[in-house]
Design a protein around this motif. Structure first.
Motif, short mmCIF file in Angstrom:
data_model
loop_
_atom_site.label_atom_id
_atom_site.label_comp_id
_atom_site.label_asym_id
_atom_site.label_seq_id
_atom_site.Cartn_x
_atom_site.Cartn_y
_atom_site.Cartn_z
N LYS A 121 0.72 -1.08 -0.02
CA LYS A 121 -0.11 -0.22 -0.06
C LYS A 121 0.53 1.14 -0.30
CE LYS A 121 -0.79 0.06 4.96
NZ LYS A 121 -1.41 0.24 6.08
N LEU A 122 -0.01 2.71 -0.85
CA LEU A 122 0.48 3.83 -1.11
C LEU A 122 0.48 5.27 0.84
CD1 LEU A 122 0.15 5.59 -4.35
CD2 LEU A 122 2.77 4.50 -3.15
N PRO A 123 0.97 5.48 1.00
CA PRO A 123 0.54 6.27 2.20
C PRO A 123 -0.50 6.44 1.54
CG PRO A 123 3.27 6.73 1.59
CD PRO A 123 2.59 5.58 0.54
N ALA A 124 -1.54 6.82 3.36
CA ALA A 124 -2.76 7.13 3.29
C ALA A 124 -2.80 8.78 2.41
CB ALA A 124 -3.27 7.10 4.45
N PHE A 125 -3.79 9.05 1.89
CA PHE A 125 -4.02 10.32 1.54
C PHE A 125 -5.07 11.13 3.01
CE2 PHE A 125 -3.46 8.93 -2.97
CZ PHE A 125 -2.58 8.99 -3.33
N THR A 126 -4.76 12.47 3.31
CA THR A 126 -5.34 12.46 3.59
C THR A 126 -5.71 14.17 4.49
OG1 THR A 126 -3.26 13.43 5.44
CG2 THR A 126 -4.20 11.33 5.57
N VAL A 127 -5.72 14.76 3.44
CA VAL A 127 -5.77 15.86 2.89
C VAL A 127 -6.45 15.63 1.32
CG1 VAL A 127 -4.06 16.45 4.12
CG2 VAL A 127 -3.70 16.95 1.62
N SER A 128 -7.36 17.26 1.48
CA SER A 128 -7.87 17.49 0.57
C SER A 128 -7.00 18.16 -0.59
CB SER A 128 -9.18 17.98 0.72
OG SER A 128 -10.58 17.34 1.53
N LEU A 129 -6.81 18.92 -1.77
CA LEU A 129 -5.87 19.16 -2.85
C LEU A 129 -6.40 19.64 -3.67
CD1 LEU A 129 -3.40 20.22 -2.98
CD2 LEU A 129 -2.55 18.13 -4.45
N ASP A 130 -6.91 21.16 -3.87
CA ASP A 130 -7.18 21.50 -5.10
C ASP A 130 -9.02 20.53 -5.63
OD1 ASP A 130 -4.88 22.90 -6.60
OD2 ASP A 130 -4.76 20.89 -7.45
N GLY A 131 -9.55 20.85 -4.22
CA GLY A 131 -11.33 20.39 -4.36
C GLY A 131 -11.28 18.83 -4.31
N TYR A 132 -9.66 18.63 -4.48
CA TYR A 132 -10.64 17.05 -4.11
C TYR A 132 -9.92 15.99 -3.12
CZ TYR A 132 -10.34 17.26 -9.61
OH TYR A 132 -10.84 17.16 -10.89
N LYS A 133 -11.39 15.46 -2.73
CA LYS A 133 -11.26 14.97 -1.20
C LYS A 133 -10.09 13.60 -1.33
CE LYS A 133 -15.80 14.33 -0.22
NZ LYS A 133 -16.65 13.62 -0.52
N PRO A 134 -10.24 13.57 -0.15
CA PRO A 134 -8.84 11.78 0.01
C PRO A 134 -9.04 11.11 -0.65
CG PRO A 134 -8.80 12.74 2.13
CD PRO A 134 -10.07 13.95 1.21
N LEU A 135 -10.44 10.53 -0.84
CA LEU A 135 -10.99 9.50 -1.56
C LEU A 135 -11.16 9.91 -2.94
CD1 LEU A 135 -12.51 6.58 -1.20
CD2 LEU A 135 -14.45 8.30 -1.27
N TYR A 136 -11.23 11.12 -3.29
CA TYR A 136 -10.84 10.80 -4.85
C TYR A 136 -9.20 11.50 -5.44
CZ TYR A 136 -15.74 12.92 -4.00
OH TYR A 136 -17.10 12.96 -3.87
N ARG A 137 -8.69 11.24 -4.41
CA ARG A 137 -7.23 11.88 -4.73
C ARG A 137 -6.64 9.98 -4.81
NH1 ARG A 137 -3.63 15.61 -0.78
NH2 ARG A 137 -2.40 14.76 -2.80
N ALA A 138 -7.18 9.17 -3.49
CA ALA A 138 -7.27 7.55 -4.01
C ALA A 138 -7.40 7.18 -5.37
CB ALA A 138 -7.33 7.06 -2.95
N TYR A 139 -8.46 7.46 -5.61
CA TYR A 139 -9.20 6.88 -6.64
C TYR A 139 -8.46 6.97 -8.04
CZ TYR A 139 -13.69 5.62 -4.59
OH TYR A 139 -14.43 5.16 -4.02
N PHE A 140 -8.28 8.48 -7.97
CA PHE A 140 -7.37 8.71 -9.25
C PHE A 140 -5.87 7.73 -9.66
CE2 PHE A 140 -9.68 13.57 -9.72
CZ PHE A 140 -9.76 12.67 -11.12
N THR A 141 -5.08 7.95 -8.21
CA THR A 141 -3.99 7.99 -8.20
C THR A 141 -3.81 5.93 -8.40
OG1 THR A 141 -2.58 9.16 -6.58
CG2 THR A 141 -2.03 6.72 -6.41
N ALA A 142 -4.54 5.15 -7.43
CA ALA A 142 -5.40 3.47 -8.17
C ALA A 142 -5.54 3.81 -9.61
CB ALA A 142 -6.79 3.21 -6.82
#
Length: 351
Positions: free
Chosen positions: A257-278
């Motif tokens: 697993k990668l380090p967890a996303f915990t903060v929002s960035l450019d309007g994207y919540k941690p969940l969406y950032r993880a979706y993009f990366t996966a």
């Protein structure tokens, strides 16, 4: 008056009996031909463009057409000349008219700026056209209208109104689920991020104020629709996966697993950032020459961007590092170390 009342009542009961005995003709019976479908859709398209106008941005219009064309190429319906356009409206919405006319509202482009998100929306709307959802609704209305129209005279204006109403009335839960399935299929087969539909559906559900037509004409049971898309992804063996506790989101692949996303960035919540990366990692792994030394980092004023060749994998910010008690350099190094481990671990599991 009594005579006409009896006539109407008699015809009504005759109609009910016919329905009970024979049922309504199925949409597949082809009451509406493809040419008629295109004609109906063209009238709706004309009204939409007259009401809202088109965004005066040739590059944006070309971009939407390019995305739509890629999706049509993997769809099950190529007998139409499709049209993909952006309406000059700040509504966060999109809709599909029969005959291949797909419209994205400018407000939605602003809310979902990436090609992946737009592909999820367009793929869903294309699904309605592929499965002829609006056409089938019109055909059901026409079945009733034709029977009564034959009895009572001129049915032209009535049929036209029924057609327009059917187009704008929205879809059933079954129709929406079918469009979701088609949307996943279209984005996945066209080579877009396989998490596109999940990002799109979740971001739409985040909106506090929803419209009453287009994407929101029927927006039932969002949780169950998300679960169905997750099932489609599982059936397609999409990995890595994303797990979340509602606050942080992790990209995992079995024990890796990668380090967890915990903060929002450019309007994207941690969940969406993880979706993009996966999803980006899934696409990277599809590279025939996939190997770890093709991951790279580009540093910017606000953070760091990790790529696999020219495929963006993740954007890391100083806020990400601070949330983990690290410097940006330390967090980036941890990401790169994990990514360099992944191909070997992935191959070991596959073996």
């Amino acid at each position: 008056m009594t005579f006409y009342l009896r006539r109407i009542t008699g015809l009504f009961f005759c109609f009910v009996i016919m329905i009970n005995i024979y049922g309504l003709p199925p949409a597949e019976a082809g009451i509406i031909s493809t040419n008629q479908e295109i004609s109906i859709g063209a009238k709706v398209a004309e009204q939409l463009e007259k009401k809202h106008g088109l965004v005066d941005d040739a590059a944006l219009q070309e971009r939407i057409t390019r995305i739509g064309t890629k999706l049509v190429a993997v769809s099950d319906r190529k007998d139409l000349k499709y049209s993909f356009k952006v309406l000059n409206s700040n509504d966060v919405n999109a809709l599909a008219a029969p005959g291949g006319f797909v419209y994205i509202f400018k407000g939605l482009v602003d809310y979902m700026p990436s090609d992946e998100e737009l592909a999820g929306v367009i793929g869903h709307e294309l699904g309605h056209i592929v499965r002829r959802h609006s056409v089938k609704q019109i055909e059901k209305s026409l079945t009733v209208s034709v029977l009564f129209g034959v009895a009572f005279g001129d049915r032209g204006p009535v049929l036209q109104n029924l057609a327009q109403n059917a187009i704008m009335a929205g879809y059933s839960r079954k129709d929406e689920r079918e469009a979701d399935q088609q949307g996943f299929k279209h984005t996945y087969l066209a080579g877009y991020n396989p998490y596109s539909m999940l990002i799109t559906m979740n971001k739409l559900d985040d909106l506090p104020d929803k419209g009453t037509y287009g994407l929101f004409s029927s927006h039932p049971e969002p949780e169950s629709r998300v679960k169905l898309v997750q099932k489609y992804m599982k059936d397609a063996k999409i990995t890595p996966q994303v797990i979340t506790d509602g606050k942080k989101a992790e990209v995992v692949d079995n024990t890796w697993k990668l380090p967890a996303f915990t903060v929002s960035l450019d309007g994207y919540k941690p969940l969406y950032r993880a979706y993009f990366t996966a999803g980006a990692l899934y696409l990277a792994a599809a590279d025939p020459g996939f190997r770890s030394n093709r991951f790279s980092v580009t540093h910017t004023e606000t953070g760091a961007i990790i790529y696999y060749k020219d495929q963006k994998i993740a954007t890391l910010s100083h806020q990400d590092a601070t949330a983990r008690g690290q410097t940006l350099s330390e967090l980036t190094s941890e990401f790169m170390s994990k990514l360099n481990e992944w191909p070997a671990k992935r191959q070991k599991v596959a073996g």
